[in-house]
Design a protein around this motif. Structure first.
Motif, PDB file in Angstrom:
ATOM      1  N   THR A 124      10.863   5.037  -2.243  1.00 55.96           N
ATOM      2  CA  THR A 124      11.429   4.213  -3.182  1.00 55.96           C
ATOM      3  C   THR A 124      12.439   3.305  -2.417  1.00 55.96           C
ATOM      4  OG1 THR A 124      11.345   6.198  -4.876  1.00 55.96           O
ATOM      5  CG2 THR A 124      13.387   4.480  -5.039  1.00 55.96           C
ATOM      6  N   ALA A 334       4.515   3.095  -4.174  1.00 57.48           N
ATOM      7  CA  ALA A 334       4.455   3.620  -5.424  1.00 57.48           C
ATOM      8  C   ALA A 334       3.396   4.559  -5.798  1.00 57.48           C
ATOM      9  CB  ALA A 334       4.775   2.695  -6.710  1.00 57.48           C
ATOM     10  N   ALA A 368       9.731   5.191  -9.450  1.00 58.04           N
ATOM     11  CA  ALA A 368       9.888   4.812  -7.974  1.00 58.04           C
ATOM     12  C   ALA A 368       9.961   2.873  -7.986  1.00 58.04           C
ATOM     13  CB  ALA A 368       8.541   4.845  -7.185  1.00 58.04           C
ATOM     14  N   THR A 369       9.185   2.278  -8.978  1.00 60.70           N
ATOM     15  CA  THR A 369       9.650   1.000  -8.886  1.00 60.70           C
ATOM     16  C   THR A 369      10.598   0.390  -9.547  1.00 60.70           C
ATOM     17  OG1 THR A 369       7.163   0.743  -9.026  1.00 60.70           O
ATOM     18  CG2 THR A 369       8.349  -1.261  -9.718  1.00 60.70           C
ATOM     19  N   GLY A 372      13.496   1.273  -7.178  1.00 55.51           N
ATOM     20  CA  GLY A 372      13.564   0.189  -6.142  1.00 55.51           C
ATOM     21  C   GLY A 372      14.253  -1.073  -6.485  1.00 55.51           C
TER      22      GLY A 372
END
Length: 445
Positions: A124, A334, A368-369, A372
């Motif tokens: 991440t 990811a 995760a995206t 980020g």
């Protein structure tokens, strides 16, 4: 005149015959090239994803700060990363299950859960650093605010994973690897002292504490845990997508062909990764280091610094390469976290499923995206975050690699296709190198 005409006619006839003969030869060469590219898949994408914007920053810093003196690290890492990635692919193709599932069958569940959570955290942070670099590079070229470009790039990556069928998505990733040619083109645009470059390639030199830290950073960005999970999972995806393919423990007659393909794919993919890293180090050493520009913190910094030294076209190539590699690396980061967590929890996993068919798997990708993106908008220093991400990756890599070695020699999982002694030894050497690298990574900094 008749004699001259006859000679001309004979010459034309021979030329036409030669041309006709050359057409099948050229066509055959082209078809062989296409067939070779078709055999490349998980290994090529994994190798290309290794040169993500964070990796580009590391290689740029190595070239700018130390010139040609650290080129030897690419010679060191190639056999090690090739062995580890081949073992990952081997496990996935033989068992028909991803790395996390196989490790969960061998190691304590609690340990595997801790490792995959740490992998998620590191990935991440890496996603945040990568999309921030993509946004900064896009701003340099387009003049649009980097934060909005960061959101745009992240959402494009997320939507492709959510809604593009696996076969088409895998093809998109494979073609994106061509953006790496931008960095190979860079070395033809600058003047390189090839004698010094060759010396740096074959003679190991570490001249300072900063050089030690950079060597460790190169090892950490080249041999990363997310790449292990991704390539293993993609081999499983390939089996699921091909009606005639089965895990090799169930279809041993497919083994010779598949092992040959995996070796070609993996060695080629890791070669692409290291050649691009070499090109970046060569280009920045020949330009930025030669001009005394050594303070490179991000990939975008390297692109900006190149413009007055190497010209606008070199700057554009470098900046666009950052965006291209980011579009390749973010879904791998990811996706590898989603495979690791999903397999360890027994969820339905795989990019061939629709989002509503594998909710947990795609939730990890989305989480995760989006985290980020949040990192990019937060007050967190992306350079410090990336360093600690590298530390976490380095620490996590050692037990994961050790677990891989145990799985790969476990007959209960691998049947008669346990890895050979030579590959097994090189895999343990790579594990030992990463273990040795973790100590200065934590202590020296």
């Amino acid at each position: 005149m008749d004699s001259a005409a006859t000679s001309v006619a004979a010459l034309l006839s021979r030329s036409i015959t030669d041309t006709r003969a050359s057409i099948p030869m050229k066509l055959g060469t082209r078809l062989r090239s296409i067939a070779l590219f078709e055999q490349l898949g998980p290994g090529l994408v994994t190798g290309a994803a290794d040169d993500d914007p964070s990796g580009i920053a590391t290689y740029s810093q190595a070239g700018a700060q130390f010139g040609f003196s650290l080129l030897w690290t690419m010679v060191l890492t190639y056999p090690l990363m090739s062995a580890v990635q081949l073992i990952s692919a081997h496990i996935g193709r033989v068992t028909g299950c991803g790395l996390a599932k196989n490790m969960g069958d061998l190691l304590p569940k609690g340990l595997v859960s801790i490792l995959v959570v740490l992998l998620f955290v590191a990935n991440t942070i890496n996603i945040g650093a990568d999309i921030a670099a993509m946004g900064s590079a896009g701003e340099l070229v387009l003049g649009v605010d980097s934060h909005w470009l960061t959101i745009g790039f992240a959402l494009v990556s997320l939507l492709l994973q959510l809604f593009l069928p696996y076969r088409r998505y895998a093809a998109v990733l494979k073609w994106i690897t061509l953006c790496l040619l931008a960095y190979v083109a860079l070395i033809f645009m600058v003047t390189i002292d090839w004698r010094d470059a060759l010396l740096g390639l074959v003679v190991p030199r570490v001249t300072s504490k900063d050089a030690v830290v950079t060597v460790v950073a190169i090892l950490g960005t080249t041999i990363s845990p997310y790449l292990f999970f991704w390539q293993s999972a993609q081999e499983v995806e390939e089996v699921r997508q091909d009606d005639s393919a089965e895990p090799l423990v169930d279809a041993p007659w497919q083994a010779r062909r598949e092992f040959r393909r995996m070796k070609l794919d993996t060695f080629a993919g890791m070669a692409v990764s290291n050649i691009v890293a070499l090109a970046i180090m060569l280009g920045t050493a020949a330009t930025l280091h030669a001009q005394g520009t050594t303070a490179i913190a991000t990939a975008a910094d390297a692109a900006k610094a190149l413009q007055p030294v190497a010209g606008r076209f070199a700057f554009l190539l470098f900046a666009l390469g950052i965006v291209g590699t980011g579009l390749l690396a973010v879904p791998v980061l990811a996706g590898s976290a989603a495979y690791a967590i999903g397999e360890s929890r027994g969820w339905k996993c795989g990019l061939e499923h629709k989002p509503w068919e594998a909710v947990g798997f795609y939730s990890v990708i989305g989480c995760a995206t989006l985290l980020g993106i949040a990192i990019d908008w937060s007050s967190l220093d992306p350079i410090k975050a990336l360093f600690w991400s590298a530390v976490v990756n380095g620490v996590v890599a050692v037990p994961i690699m050790a677990g891989m070695m145990l799985v790969a020699r476990r007959r209960r999982a691998m049947g008669k296709f346990v890895i050979g002694q030579r590959l097994y030894r090189v895999g343990w050497v790579a594990t030992a190198v990463m273990l040795i690298a973790v100590v200065p990574m934590i202590v020296i900094r």
